[in-house]
Design an enzyme around this catalytic site. Structure first.
Site, PDB file in Angstrom:
ATOM      1  N   ALA A   1       0.850  -1.186   0.000  1.00 22.87           N
ATOM      2  CA  ALA A   1       0.000   0.000   0.000  1.00 22.87           C
ATOM      3  C   ALA A   1       0.889   1.242   0.000  1.00 22.87           C
ATOM      4  O   ALA A   1       2.063   1.182   0.371  1.00 22.87           O
ATOM      5  CB  ALA A   1      -0.877  -0.018   1.244  1.00 22.87           C
TER       6      ALA A   1
ATOM      7  N   GLY B   1       0.527  -5.150   0.854  1.00 27.77           N
ATOM      8  CA  GLY B   1      -0.575  -5.277  -0.097  1.00 27.77           C
ATOM      9  C   GLY B   1      -0.138  -5.930  -1.405  1.00 27.77           C
ATOM     10  O   GLY B   1      -0.958  -6.543  -2.102  1.00 27.77           O
TER      11      GLY B   1
ATOM     12  N   GLU C   1      -0.238  -9.500  -0.706  1.00 33.52           N
ATOM     13  CA  GLU C   1      -1.658  -9.856  -0.509  1.00 33.52           C
ATOM     14  C   GLU C   1      -2.377  -9.991  -1.849  1.00 33.52           C
ATOM     15  O   GLU C   1      -3.232 -10.859  -2.021  1.00 33.52           O
ATOM     16  CB  GLU C   1      -2.330  -8.803   0.381  1.00 33.52           C
ATOM     17  CG  GLU C   1      -1.791  -8.873   1.811  1.00 33.52           C
ATOM     18  CD  GLU C   1      -2.353  -7.797   2.716  1.00 33.52           C
ATOM     19  OE1 GLU C   1      -2.102  -6.604   2.420  1.00 33.52           O
ATOM     20  OE2 GLU C   1      -3.038  -8.139   3.690  1.00 33.52           O
TER      21      GLU C   1
ATOM     22  N   GLU D   1       3.919  -5.139   7.407  1.00 35.10           N
ATOM     23  CA  GLU D   1       3.042  -4.109   7.987  1.00 35.10           C
ATOM     24  C   GLU D   1       3.332  -3.833   9.450  1.00 35.10           C
ATOM     25  O   GLU D   1       3.256  -2.698   9.920  1.00 35.10           O
ATOM     26  CB  GLU D   1       1.569  -4.517   7.824  1.00 35.10           C
ATOM     27  CG  GLU D   1       1.007  -4.356   6.423  1.00 35.10           C
ATOM     28  CD  GLU D   1       1.267  -5.548   5.504  1.00 35.10           C
ATOM     29  OE1 GLU D   1       2.132  -6.395   5.841  1.00 35.10           O
ATOM     30  OE2 GLU D   1       0.614  -5.621   4.446  1.00 35.10           O
TER      31      GLU D   1
HETATM   32  N1  3HC Z   1       4.481   3.664   0.098  1.00 33.20           N
HETATM   33  C1  3HC Z   1       4.929   4.874  -0.252  1.00 33.20           C
HETATM   34  N2  3HC Z   1       6.188   5.136  -0.638  1.00 33.20           N
HETATM   35  C2  3HC Z   1       7.038   4.112  -0.655  1.00 33.20           C
HETATM   36  C3  3HC Z   1       6.664   2.809  -0.295  1.00 33.20           C
HETATM   37  C4  3HC Z   1       5.307   2.593   0.084  1.00 33.20           C
HETATM   38  N3  3HC Z   1       4.851   1.374   0.421  1.00 33.20           N
HETATM   39  N4  3HC Z   1       7.731   2.003  -0.410  1.00 33.20           N
HETATM   40  C5  3HC Z   1       8.743   2.760  -0.827  1.00 33.20           C
HETATM   41  N5  3HC Z   1       8.334   4.044  -0.983  1.00 33.20           N
HETATM   42  C6  3HC Z   1       9.127   5.175  -1.467  1.00 33.20           C
HETATM   43  C7  3HC Z   1      10.196   5.593  -0.490  1.00 33.20           C
HETATM   44  O1  3HC Z   1       9.686   6.529   0.438  1.00 33.20           O
HETATM   45  C8  3HC Z   1      11.227   6.200  -1.405  1.00 33.20           C
HETATM   46  O2  3HC Z   1      10.785   7.490  -1.738  1.00 33.20           O
HETATM   47  P1  3HC Z   1      11.834   8.668  -1.966  1.00 33.20           P
HETATM   48  O3  3HC Z   1      12.720   8.215  -3.095  1.00 33.20           O
HETATM   49  O4  3HC Z   1      10.985   9.841  -2.272  1.00 33.20           O
HETATM   50  O5  3HC Z   1      12.585   8.804  -0.675  1.00 33.20           O
HETATM   51  C9  3HC Z   1      11.136   5.341  -2.666  1.00 33.20           C
HETATM   52  O6  3HC Z   1       9.846   4.721  -2.612  1.00 33.20           O
HETATM   53  C10 3HC Z   1      12.171   4.249  -2.758  1.00 33.20           C
HETATM   54  O7  3HC Z   1      12.171   3.525  -1.547  1.00 33.20           O
HETATM   55  P2  3HC Z   1      13.504   3.032  -0.844  1.00 33.20           P
HETATM   56  O8  3HC Z   1      14.501   4.124  -0.838  1.00 33.20           O
HETATM   57  O9  3HC Z   1      13.094   2.427   0.448  1.00 33.20           O
HETATM   58  O10 3HC Z   1      13.976   1.908  -1.884  1.00 33.20           O
HETATM   59  P3  3HC Z   1      14.739   0.564  -1.605  1.00 33.20           P
HETATM   60  O11 3HC Z   1      14.989  -0.027  -2.937  1.00 33.20           O
HETATM   61  O12 3HC Z   1      15.878   0.809  -0.671  1.00 33.20           O
HETATM   62  O13 3HC Z   1      13.708  -0.376  -0.795  1.00 33.20           O
HETATM   63  C11 3HC Z   1      11.588  -1.430  -0.366  1.00 33.20           C
HETATM   64  C12 3HC Z   1      12.560  -0.844  -1.421  1.00 33.20           C
HETATM   65  C13 3HC Z   1      12.190  -2.659   0.298  1.00 33.20           C
HETATM   66  C14 3HC Z   1      10.337  -1.783  -1.097  1.00 33.20           C
HETATM   67  C15 3HC Z   1      11.334  -0.370   0.731  1.00 33.20           C
HETATM   68  O14 3HC Z   1      10.975   0.850   0.112  1.00 33.20           O
HETATM   69  C16 3HC Z   1      10.224  -0.728   1.680  1.00 33.20           C
HETATM   70  O15 3HC Z   1      10.438  -1.481   2.604  1.00 33.20           O
HETATM   71  N6  3HC Z   1       9.015  -0.167   1.450  1.00 33.20           N
HETATM   72  C17 3HC Z   1       7.911  -0.346   2.343  1.00 33.20           C
HETATM   73  C18 3HC Z   1       7.280  -1.709   2.178  1.00 33.20           C
HETATM   74  C19 3HC Z   1       6.080  -1.839   3.069  1.00 33.20           C
HETATM   75  O16 3HC Z   1       6.101  -1.551   4.254  1.00 33.20           O
HETATM   76  N7  3HC Z   1       4.969  -2.328   2.500  1.00 33.20           N
HETATM   77  C20 3HC Z   1       3.777  -2.517   3.238  1.00 33.20           C
HETATM   78  C21 3HC Z   1       2.961  -1.280   3.148  1.00 33.20           C
HETATM   79  S1  3HC Z   1       1.525  -1.375   4.168  1.00 33.20           S
HETATM   80  C22 3HC Z   1       0.437  -2.327   3.311  1.00 33.20           C
HETATM   81  O17 3HC Z   1       0.739  -2.818   2.270  1.00 33.20           O
HETATM   82  C23 3HC Z   1      -0.913  -2.448   3.933  1.00 33.20           C
HETATM   83  C24 3HC Z   1      -1.738  -3.533   3.320  1.00 33.20           C
HETATM   84  O18 3HC Z   1      -1.698  -4.640   4.153  1.00 33.20           O
HETATM   85  C25 3HC Z   1      -3.140  -3.119   3.171  1.00 33.20           C
END
Ligand code: 3HC
Ligand code: NAI
Length: 707
Positions: A65, A105, A108, A128
């Protein structure tokens, strides 16, 4: 054929290929889920399409997400109308084709597809919990159905990223392609092979793996117990467990509804807000707003370290752990041999504990080369100096490096407080010099404080930040000020905790308050671990330089008595031989009482909140000075430093985020009151007064330009 900016559908050899294209990580931002639903419906209605492939453009499948949507009221759709639900109802088989990351997500969605295939380098996970929520797209219900509740709990409660080969073994993936295979072509071929399969295999229909929970009724309580220490003060890990428990006891739709309830309890919690903040603060810290854009970091293929002591050894390990060959030099063969022994023994401990394979230890050790002369370092791309913390020892090292290092080599110092400009001035290339301040143990702690000298070139600074990321650190920039940003902001906390003893506290009382707050260890126990002699030497230096320096007589007395901490069996606590458990020591209480009687300080009793605020507000005030002097870019960088340098509890966001939770005016007023009561050390910083006057939160404080 349907086409939106973010999601497109193309038909190839009877297969509908839906491509998600939302750089950089294909987060499910507004428009993406809608685009997938539109494309799915179009593919379903198209008689030329027999099966569907869902694939990500760019470097990932879907990273989850869009985290920025949480807390805005826009993150959740009613059950039945979500991508996952549309996938459940899809009459044609859908194959998720995964590369890069399928997280949150993203996984998922893949779990709601009928099949999942991946390239070997892909990673999947439900992280998450790390942002204070739970998988809210059916992940807590589908994953236990697919791989059993035990393995699902492990993934959901830790949030860990699972590599594709392990995901295949667990049963998350139906196939992993060969190394180097083309994912799109492989997925189309796979889709063709299953196009006619009916009934469609839906994860929601499976119940076989859930039997595991009936066979082991204690499963959920066992997990709750196992996380009790790590997850104290937090709710998300426990709601994750409740949601998986619901998967094992409720029918699918009721389980999904329960997941939503448990999710709703978390989305706007303090914990989730703090963890989201920390996620973005870490990424923001990578940005250097005053440097020209587009500067490429220098390539680092080989590294060198001077000084094979505590830090030099740990720094060399950090390089070796990430595949970079490193040479290491000390002043004597004995010191070098001792350093190599310590490196070996540190790796061996990891092997003994099962966190490192023997072959991997051997590979890493083989990357660390002890050398006898400066000339042996000359062609390294980078050198980090980690010799004794004395200017007179460091200066000749920099002169020697200037003579031998190849042109373009980066020359960094791991000093924790000394002037980077003075070191740079020993070389004819001050633009190549900067500070790279690691935290102890250097191969474990994530923070890399990059210190900017007056003459450090933008390329040098960008290279230092990139180096940090390359070796798994979280880099943040600091100006060249005594103690730089992390230790300087922490110093008042360190003084205040000892001053509290003069006023009536005991070490164990302060430590309990800080552990209850969320620190893994109390500050006095940490002091005993690090060695009290180090702080005492630093205080002597500062007292000599500054007649108004606030001395800490109780701490000095302990060191006079040879109580250096764990290494001497006694410090703020006493230790049994061979055991690191701190035991409160009546002798310390006696030393405190004696010193207090001599000083004639009035005694009082303290509430937990007073103790907490005395320590942390002192540092908030100093952090404001750091910002007003332009020694840090932003308050959130200071938070990143506290999270990764000092073990500040992540679910509280960081020092300044936490202080914002109390409110800038309340913090100011308390500091002003303590200024009256305790004198000059509590004088409110100018920036703090300004922020309080305008009600501007700390995290929006504008720092002066970095100098
Ligand atoms: N939402 C919004 N922005 C995100 C994002 C996300 N899920 N994941 C990454 N980004 C953004 C970062 O803020 C960054 O932005 P910036 O360049 O402006 O600073 C850009 O994308 C690149 O991210 P990273 O620098 O972290 O890139 P990496 O290649 O080092 O890492 C990654 C990639 C492992 C995917 C890491 O970004 C990460 O862990 N992201 C979060 C993953 C996450 O927590 N997903 C679950 C979200 S909650 C969810 O899905 C709820 C669902 O159950 C309903
Ligand atoms: P240490 O005393 O464990 O190691 C220093 C090493 O440098 C010794 O092996 C010594 O023989 C070697 N050395 C001394 N002079 C030398 C020279 N002229 N040439 C080559 N080698 C020489 O010290 P430690 O703790 O590793 O500290 C090193 C640096 O890291 C210091 O600047 C210190 O301030 C900094 N630092 C220390 C931290 C800590 O927690 N110990 C944390 C962060 C930074």
């Amino acid at each position: 054929m349907s086409e939106t900016n973010l999601v497109r559908l193309a038909t190839e050899a009877g297969i509908g290929v839906i491509t998600i294209d939302n750089p950089p990580v294909n987060a499910l931002s507004p428009g993406v889920p809608e685009g997938i639903i539109t494309a799915l419906r179009a593919a379903e209605a198209d008689p030329a399409i027999g099966a569907i492939v869902l694939i990500g453009a760019g470097r990932s499948f879907i990273a989850g997400a869009d985290i920025r949507q949480f807390g805005t009221g826009r993150a959740r759709l009613p059950l039945g109308s979500r991508v996952y639900d549309v996938l459940d109802a899809c009459a044609k088989p859908v194959v998720a084709a995964i590369h890069g990351y399928a997280l949150g997500g993203g996984l998922e969605i893949a779990l709601a597809c009928h099949y999942r295939i991946a390239v070997p380098s892909a990673k999947v996970g439900l992280p998450e919990v790390l942002i204070g929520i739970l998988p809210g797209g059916g992940g807590t219900q589908r994953l236990p159905r697919l791989i059993g509740p035990r393995a699902a709990l492990d993934m959901i409660v830790t949030g860990r990223h699972v590599p594709a080969p392990e995901a295949r073994t667990l049963g998350i993936l139906d196939a992993v392609l060969a190394d180097g295979a083309d994912l799109r072509a492989g997925a189309i071929a796979f889709a063709q092979s299953i196009a006619a399969t009916r009934p469609l295999p839906r994860v929601r229909d499976r119940t076989d793996r859930l039997a595991e929970a009936r066979e082991d009724p204690a499963l959920f309580d066992t997990v709750r117990k196992s996380i009790a220490r790590r997850a104290r003060n937090q709710k998300a890990p426990y709601n994750c467990i409740l949601a998986v428990e619901a998967a094992c006891t409720l029918p699918m739709d009721a389980g999904l509804a329960r997941e939503q309830e448990l999710f709703a309890e978390l989305e706007n919690s303090d914990e989730a807000r703090a963890l989201r903040y920390a996620f973005f603060a870490e990424r923001e810290a990578a940005k250097l707003p005053d440097l020209p854009a587009g500067i490429a970091p220098r390539e680092i293929r080989t590294a060198a370290v001077i000084g094979a002591g505590t830090m030099g050894g740990g720094i060399a390990m950090s390089f070796a752990d990430f595949g970079i060959p490193v040479r290491i030099l000390d002043s004597t063969p004995e010191a070098l041999a001792r350093g190599m022994d310590r490196i070996r023994s540190n790796y061996a401990t990891s092997v003994r504990r099962g966190s490192l394979a023997q072959e991997e230890m051997d590979r890493r050790l083989a990357r660390i080369h002890p050398v006898a002369a400066y000339a042996d370092l000359a062609d390294a791309d980078l050198v980090i100096e980690a010799v004794f913390e004395e200017m007179d020892v460091k200066r000749p090292v920099f002169r020697a490096l200037d003579q031998v290092m190849k042109s373009g080599a980066l020359i960094f110092s791991n000093t924790s407080a000394l002037d980077i400009d003075a070191l740079a001035a020993e070389t004819g290339r001050p633009d190549d010099v900067a500070g790279t301040h690691f935290f102890s143990p250097a191969n474990v702690m994530k923070l890399l404080e990059v210190v900017r000298g007056t003459q450090s070139s933008p390329e040098t600074l960008v290279s230092a930040m990139a180096l940090g990321r390359k070796i798994g650190k979280i880099p943040a920039m600091a100006g060249n000020t005594d103690g730089f940003v992390a230790n300087r902001s922490r110093a008042p906390f360190n003084s205040e905790m000892v001053i509290l003893l003069e006023e009536g506290c005991l070490p164990e009382q302060v430590d309990r308050v800080m552990v209850d707050f969320g620190y893994p260890m109390g500050p006095f126990a940490v002091g005993d671990l690090a060695g009290l002699d180090i702080g005492a030497a630093d205080r002597r230096r500062r007292a000599a330089a500054n007649p108004n320096y606030r001395t800490l007589p109780i701490a000095d007395r302990l060191v006079e008595l040879g109580r250096y901490g764990q290494k001497t069996g006694a410090g703020w606590y006493r230790y049994e031989k061979g055991d690191r458990t701190p035991h409160p020591d009546p002798e310390v209480a006696r030393i405190i009482a004696e010193t207090v009687a001599r000083l004639g300080v009035a005694q009082k009793s303290f509430t937990d909140q007073e103790i907490l605020h005395r320590l942390l507000f002192a540092s908030v005030n100093e952090a404001c000075r750091i910002l007003e002097e332009g020694k840090a870019y932003r308050a959130s960088d200071i938070d990143v430093m506290w999270l990764h340098g000092f073990g500040f509890p992540r679910y509280r966001g960081g020092l300044m985020f936490w202080a914002d939770g109390i409110g800038v005016r309340a913090v100011h007023d308390q500091i002003a009151a303590w200024h009256q009561e305790h004198g000059e050390r509590w004088a409110p910083a100018r920036l703090l007064t300004d922020l309080a006057a305008t009600g501007t939160p700390f995290r929006e404080a504008k720092a002066a330009p970095m100098v």
